[in-house]
Motif scaffolding. Structure first.
Motif, PDB file in Angstrom:
ATOM      1  N   GLN A  47       0.832  -1.204   0.000  1.00  8.82           N
ATOM      2  CA  GLN A  47       0.000   0.000   0.000  1.00  8.82           C
ATOM      3  C   GLN A  47       0.872   1.261   0.000  1.00  8.82           C
ATOM      4  O   GLN A  47       0.556   2.248  -0.652  1.00  8.82           O
ATOM      5  N   ASP A  48       1.973   1.225   0.723  1.00  6.55           N
ATOM      6  CA  ASP A  48       2.826   2.422   0.780  1.00  6.55           C
ATOM      7  C   ASP A  48       3.510   2.685  -0.560  1.00  6.55           C
ATOM      8  O   ASP A  48       3.769   3.838  -0.910  1.00  6.55           O
ATOM      9  N   TYR A  49       3.773   1.617  -1.286  1.00  4.61           N
ATOM     10  CA  TYR A  49       4.335   1.791  -2.629  1.00  4.61           C
ATOM     11  C   TYR A  49       3.368   2.606  -3.498  1.00  4.61           C
ATOM     12  O   TYR A  49       3.777   3.542  -4.187  1.00  4.61           O
ATOM     13  N   ILE A  50       2.095   2.271  -3.413  1.00  2.00           N
ATOM     14  CA  ILE A  50       1.077   3.029  -4.164  1.00  2.00           C
ATOM     15  C   ILE A  50       1.037   4.477  -3.681  1.00  2.00           C
ATOM     16  O   ILE A  50       0.990   5.417  -4.462  1.00  2.00           O
ATOM     17  N   PHE A  51       1.082   4.620  -2.361  1.00  2.00           N
ATOM     18  CA  PHE A  51       1.050   5.972  -1.788  1.00  2.00           C
ATOM     19  C   PHE A  51       2.231   6.811  -2.280  1.00  2.00           C
ATOM     20  O   PHE A  51       2.062   7.961  -2.694  1.00  2.00           O
ATOM     21  N   VAL A  52       3.416   6.226  -2.243  1.00  2.00           N
ATOM     22  CA  VAL A  52       4.623   6.979  -2.610  1.00  2.00           C
ATOM     23  C   VAL A  52       4.561   7.414  -4.084  1.00  2.00           C
ATOM     24  O   VAL A  52       4.984   8.515  -4.429  1.00  2.00           O
ATOM     25  N   LYS A 112      -9.240   1.471   0.799  1.00  2.00           N
ATOM     26  CA  LYS A 112     -10.024   2.705   0.941  1.00  2.00           C
ATOM     27  C   LYS A 112      -9.234   3.847   1.610  1.00  2.00           C
ATOM     28  O   LYS A 112      -9.211   4.971   1.107  1.00  2.00           O
ATOM     29  N   ALA A 113      -8.571   3.550   2.725  1.00  2.00           N
ATOM     30  CA  ALA A 113      -7.833   4.600   3.436  1.00  2.00           C
ATOM     31  C   ALA A 113      -6.729   5.190   2.551  1.00  2.00           C
ATOM     32  O   ALA A 113      -6.465   6.395   2.583  1.00  2.00           O
ATOM     33  N   ASN A 114      -6.130   4.321   1.751  1.00  2.00           N
ATOM     34  CA  ASN A 114      -5.066   4.764   0.851  1.00  2.00           C
ATOM     35  C   ASN A 114      -5.648   5.636  -0.273  1.00  2.00           C
ATOM     36  O   ASN A 114      -5.112   6.710  -0.582  1.00  2.00           O
ATOM     37  N   GLN A 115      -6.744   5.183  -0.844  1.00  2.00           N
ATOM     38  CA  GLN A 115      -7.416   5.970  -1.894  1.00  2.00           C
ATOM     39  C   GLN A 115      -7.762   7.362  -1.394  1.00  2.00           C
ATOM     40  O   GLN A 115      -7.549   8.358  -2.080  1.00  2.00           O
ATOM     41  N   GLU A 116      -8.285   7.398  -0.184  1.00  2.00           N
ATOM     42  CA  GLU A 116      -8.690   8.696   0.371  1.00  2.00           C
ATOM     43  C   GLU A 116      -7.486   9.593   0.637  1.00  2.00           C
ATOM     44  O   GLU A 116      -7.535  10.801   0.402  1.00  2.00           O
ATOM     45  N   TYR A 117      -6.400   8.972   1.090  1.00  2.00           N
ATOM     46  CA  TYR A 117      -5.185   9.751   1.349  1.00  2.00           C
ATOM     47  C   TYR A 117      -4.623  10.296   0.022  1.00  2.00           C
ATOM     48  O   TYR A 117      -4.249  11.476  -0.067  1.00  2.00           O
ATOM     49  N   CYS A 118      -4.601   9.446  -0.999  1.00  2.00           N
ATOM     50  CA  CYS A 118      -4.090   9.876  -2.305  1.00  2.00           C
ATOM     51  C   CYS A 118      -4.968  10.979  -2.905  1.00  2.00           C
ATOM     52  O   CYS A 118      -4.471  11.927  -3.512  1.00  2.00           O
ATOM     53  N   ARG A 207      -5.707  17.103   9.158  1.00  2.00           N
ATOM     54  CA  ARG A 207      -6.150  16.119   8.146  1.00  2.00           C
ATOM     55  C   ARG A 207      -5.045  15.094   7.883  1.00  2.00           C
ATOM     56  O   ARG A 207      -5.304  13.901   7.752  1.00  2.00           O
ATOM     57  N   VAL A 208      -3.799  15.571   7.801  1.00  2.00           N
ATOM     58  CA  VAL A 208      -2.670  14.650   7.582  1.00  2.00           C
ATOM     59  C   VAL A 208      -2.591  13.644   8.735  1.00  2.00           C
ATOM     60  O   VAL A 208      -2.456  12.441   8.507  1.00  2.00           O
ATOM     61  N   LEU A 209      -2.710  14.137   9.951  1.00  2.00           N
ATOM     62  CA  LEU A 209      -2.622  13.231  11.110  1.00  2.00           C
ATOM     63  C   LEU A 209      -3.705  12.159  11.033  1.00  2.00           C
ATOM     64  O   LEU A 209      -3.434  10.978  11.261  1.00  2.00           O
ATOM     65  N   GLU A 210      -4.899  12.560  10.675  1.00  2.00           N
ATOM     66  CA  GLU A 210      -5.994  11.579  10.567  1.00  2.00           C
ATOM     67  C   GLU A 210      -5.724  10.556   9.470  1.00  2.00           C
ATOM     68  O   GLU A 210      -5.924   9.354   9.662  1.00  2.00           O
ATOM     69  N   HIS A 211      -5.253  11.055   8.327  1.00  2.00           N
ATOM     70  CA  HIS A 211      -4.960  10.129   7.222  1.00  2.00           C
ATOM     71  C   HIS A 211      -3.844   9.155   7.594  1.00  2.00           C
ATOM     72  O   HIS A 211      -3.890   7.979   7.231  1.00  2.00           O
ATOM     73  N   GLU A 212      -2.846   9.653   8.310  1.00  2.00           N
ATOM     74  CA  GLU A 212      -1.740   8.763   8.709  1.00  2.00           C
ATOM     75  C   GLU A 212      -2.240   7.670   9.662  1.00  2.00           C
ATOM     76  O   GLU A 212      -1.863   6.505   9.523  1.00  2.00           O
ATOM     77  N   VAL A 213      -3.080   8.052  10.610  1.00  2.00           N
ATOM     78  CA  VAL A 213      -3.629   7.056  11.548  1.00  2.00           C
ATOM     79  C   VAL A 213      -4.460   6.032  10.771  1.00  2.00           C
ATOM     80  O   VAL A 213      -4.323   4.819  10.981  1.00  2.00           O
ATOM     81  N   ASP A 214      -5.283   6.504   9.845  1.00  2.00           N
ATOM     82  CA  ASP A 214      -6.098   5.576   9.038  1.00  2.00           C
ATOM     83  C   ASP A 214      -5.222   4.645   8.211  1.00  2.00           C
ATOM     84  O   ASP A 214      -5.557   3.483   8.002  1.00  2.00           O
ATOM     85  N   PHE A 215      -4.109   5.190   7.743  1.00  5.29           N
ATOM     86  CA  PHE A 215      -3.193   4.379   6.931  1.00  5.29           C
ATOM     87  C   PHE A 215      -2.570   3.255   7.764  1.00  5.29           C
ATOM     88  O   PHE A 215      -2.496   2.107   7.332  1.00  5.29           O
ATOM     89  N   TRP A 216      -2.161   3.589   8.974  1.00  6.02           N
ATOM     90  CA  TRP A 216      -1.624   2.545   9.872  1.00  6.02           C
ATOM     91  C   TRP A 216      -2.719   1.542  10.228  1.00  6.02           C
ATOM     92  O   TRP A 216      -2.482   0.342  10.290  1.00  6.02           O
ATOM     93  N   ASN A 217      -3.913   2.043  10.513  1.00  3.56           N
ATOM     94  CA  ASN A 217      -5.034   1.141  10.837  1.00  3.56           C
ATOM     95  C   ASN A 217      -5.263   0.141   9.716  1.00  3.56           C
ATOM     96  O   ASN A 217      -5.431  -1.050   9.954  1.00  3.56           O
ATOM     97  N   MET A 218      -5.264   0.649   8.499  1.00  7.22           N
ATOM     98  CA  MET A 218      -5.466  -0.186   7.318  1.00  7.22           C
ATOM     99  C   MET A 218      -4.375  -1.276   7.247  1.00  7.22           C
ATOM    100  O   MET A 218      -4.674  -2.452   7.026  1.00  7.22           O
ATOM    101  N   SER A 219      -3.127  -0.865   7.476  1.00 10.87           N
ATOM    102  CA  SER A 219      -2.015  -1.816   7.400  1.00 10.87           C
ATOM    103  C   SER A 219      -2.130  -2.879   8.490  1.00 10.87           C
ATOM    104  O   SER A 219      -1.802  -4.027   8.296  1.00 10.87           O
ATOM    105  N   HIS A 220      -2.620  -2.410   9.621  1.00 11.03           N
ATOM    106  CA  HIS A 220      -2.748  -3.288  10.771  1.00 11.03           C
ATOM    107  C   HIS A 220      -3.950  -4.217  10.644  1.00 11.03           C
ATOM    108  O   HIS A 220      -4.181  -5.069  11.512  1.00 11.03           O
TER     109      HIS A 220
END
Ligand SMILES: Cc1ncc(CO)c(N)n1
Length: 223
Positions: A47-52, A112-118, A207-220
């Motif tokens: 997922q982080d590869y897509i994000f990057v 989903k969390a990644n899509q929203e962050y992107c 907003r960044v903080l929320e997206h980062e938490v969601d991203f970790w949640n998704m990974s977890h």
């Protein structure tokens, strides 16, 4: 004489709880404690590869805004260009790391969390978003990874040896210095920013903080 408190310092104090939620997330703690589920790590990797990949055009837009928008006697463009160069290296690293773990990068579906962050990153590319606001997002995104992974490298951590290289990637000292340079850029901009820009920038940080938490949640695996 006491140094003046910067805007970012004020924000970090004010939003400490949310900030720590992003940098001390259970996913990060599980790496640090050595009980991470490797399938969660592989999810994060893909997922982080897509994000990057989506992060690159965003950083390029910050670079453009730095060139146009700051009276750049301060070398903002060079610092951000260093970030672009590091991302080039990072993308190669993801490919190598995925190969090591036997993970495929070509057919990963963004969650989903990644899509929203992107999508959030894309919204910040707009020329209507001020340099200061975009730069705050950029600094926060990089700094959260820096602090999270540096936490996994502290002396008392039990990070599995095979994950140390990943943690080093963002947790190393020179990445930390780069994040400090970004922070200085941001504080210099905020110092001369209008109330309106400062308000928008603070909201963007949250907003960044929320997206980062969601991203970790998704990974977890918690979404
Ligand atoms: C989700 C996320 N945030 C921050 C970074 C830092 O570049 C990253 N690679 N991925």
């Amino acid at each position: 004489m006491q140094a003046k408190i910067t805007v970012t310092e004020t924000w970090l104090r004010k939003h400490r709880h949310l900030y720590d939620g992003a940098t001390r997330h259970p996913f990060i703690r599980s790496i640090r404690d050595g009980n991470i589920d490797i399938s969660a790590f592989k999810t994060w990797l893909g997922q982080d590869y897509i994000f990057v990949r989506a992060f690159v055009p965003f950083v390029a837009s910050v670079l453009t805004k730095a060139y146009k928008g700051s009276d750049d006697g301060n070398g903002d463009v060079e610092v951000i260009l260093g970030g672009v160069a590091a991302l080039h290296d990072e993308i190669s690293w993801f490919k190598k790391e995925a190969f090591k773990w036997g993970a495929q990068l070509s057919n990963i579906v963004p969650q989903k969390a990644n899509q929203e962050y992107c999508r959030f990153l894309e919204s910040l590319i707009s020329p209507e978003v001020e340099y200061t606001v975009a730069a705050v997002a950029f600094w926060a995104i990089e700094n959260i990874y820096q602090e999270s992974f540096a936490y996994c490298l502290e002396d008392d951590s039990k990070t599995p040896p095979e994950l140390k290289e990943t943690c080093q990637r963002w947790g190393n000292e020179s990445f930390g210095e780069y994040c400090n340079s970004l922070r200085n850029i941001v504080d210099r901009q905020l110092e001369k920013g209008s109330d309106d820009v400062i308000t928008k920038a603070e909201a963007t940080l949250l907003r960044v903080l929320e997206h980062e938490v969601d991203f970790w949640n998704m990974s977890h695996g918690r979404t």
